[in-house]
Design a protein around this motif. Structure first.
Motif, PDB file in Angstrom:
ATOM      1  N   LYS A 252       2.510  -5.694   3.377  1.00  0.00           N
ATOM      2  CA  LYS A 252       2.002  -5.791   4.735  1.00  0.00           C
ATOM      3  C   LYS A 252       2.657  -6.907   5.540  1.00  0.00           C
ATOM      4  CE  LYS A 252      -1.169  -2.602   4.036  1.00  0.00           C
ATOM      5  NZ  LYS A 252      -1.121  -1.287   4.735  1.00  0.00           N
ATOM      6  N   ASP A 253       3.205  -7.935   4.869  1.00  0.00           N
ATOM      7  CA  ASP A 253       3.718  -9.121   5.551  1.00  0.00           C
ATOM      8  C   ASP A 253       5.216  -8.985   5.775  1.00  0.00           C
ATOM      9  OD1 ASP A 253       4.293 -11.583   6.562  1.00  0.00           O
ATOM     10  OD2 ASP A 253       3.772 -12.713   4.739  1.00  0.00           O
ATOM     11  N   ARG A 254       5.672  -9.075   7.011  1.00  0.00           N
ATOM     12  CA  ARG A 254       7.079  -8.968   7.349  1.00  0.00           C
ATOM     13  C   ARG A 254       7.883 -10.169   6.857  1.00  0.00           C
ATOM     14  NH1 ARG A 254       9.977  -5.913  11.147  1.00  0.00           N
ATOM     15  NH2 ARG A 254       8.029  -4.884  11.684  1.00  0.00           N
TER      16      ARG A 254
END
Length: 260
Positions: A252-254
């Motif tokens: 989910k985390d770029r």
């Protein structure tokens, strides 16, 4: 004719090769080629046979993907807009601690056997020009090194490409500002890279020079094959997506390196 070659070195999280390859081949490749900007991709695995010794006994990356890109700016924007969404799922089986994901732009390309270039293993030369020697390096490579090496037996194609800040996915520059990409019809030709030709070039930063050998991992796949998939291709994608959903392994985390 392609505008650029996206050269992507990757590693899986330790112990998760199977998950990583399932995701990259059956989902990520298909997601990426489904958007505008690229026409084809092929994946490779680091060969057990190498021509250069590396610290720790192994090159820093285990997998390589080469994307043939006709619109680098569009291809990057599609990644920025869609990555880490349901439209471009990223699984946490990829090790993002070291991103090596850059467009390189062709300076020269030679081909002995058109339409067969995707069948051979690959040699990648990662090259950095000494400060102030970029023009001399390109002249030496294009006029002397590439023509001579290309005449040798066992070589299908040879190309020199250069980094440019235009249309890049990450916020930093690569360690190497040039790459040489060679396709082989006979792996015995790898022995040619045991010569000192690159090592004796006065325009190359020798401390950063890296020459690696890669075996084919997947067949070359085109955007047409994504838009008109086979039943086997669709089944592989559906199975991989179901696995990731059941395991809850979607990232989910770029992160701090990818452009937003």
């Amino acid at each position: 004719m392609i505008e650029a070659l996206l050269v992507v070195f990757t590693n899986p999280v330790e112990g998760r090769d199977d998950d990583f390859n399932d995701w990259y081949t059956n989902i990520h490749t298909r997601d990426a080629l489904g958007y505008r900007g690229s026409i084809a991709q092929q994946r490779f695995i680091l060969s057990n046979e190498q021509v250069q010794e590396f610290p720790g006994g192994r090159f820093t990356s285990k997998y390589l993907a080469l994307y043939e890109v006709y619109d680098a700016e569009r291809f990057v924007q599609e990644h920025i807009d869609n990555a880490l969404t349901p439209r471009m799922v990223i699984e946490d089986s990829i090790d993002i601690s070291r991103l090596d994901d850059f467009h390189y732009y062709p300076l020269q390309y030679r081909d002995k056997a058109p339409r067969t270039f995707q069948t051979g293993s690959v040699i990648v030369e990662q090259i950095t020009a000494k400060p102030g020697h970029e023009a001399q390096l390109r002249d030496w490579y294009n006029d002397h090194y590439l023509p001579g090496r290309f005449r040798e037996e066992g070589i299908i194609t040879g190309a020199l490409l250069a980094y440019d800040p235009h249309a890049q996915l990450v916020e930093f520059s690569p360690e190497h500002d040039h790459v040489g990409i060679w396709r082989l019809s006979d792996d015995r030709a790898r022995s040619l890279w045991r010569s000192r030709a690159l090592l004796e070039c006065p325009h190359i930063d020798q401390a950063s020079l890296a020459v690696t050998c890669w075996d084919i991992l997947t067949d070359r796949i085109t955007e047409d094959a994504i838009h008109h998939p086979t039943s086997a291709g669709l089944a592989g994608e559906e199975r991989a997506r179901a696995r990731i959903k059941a395991a809850g392994t979607e990232m989910k985390d770029r992160g701090e390196h990818l452009k937003h």
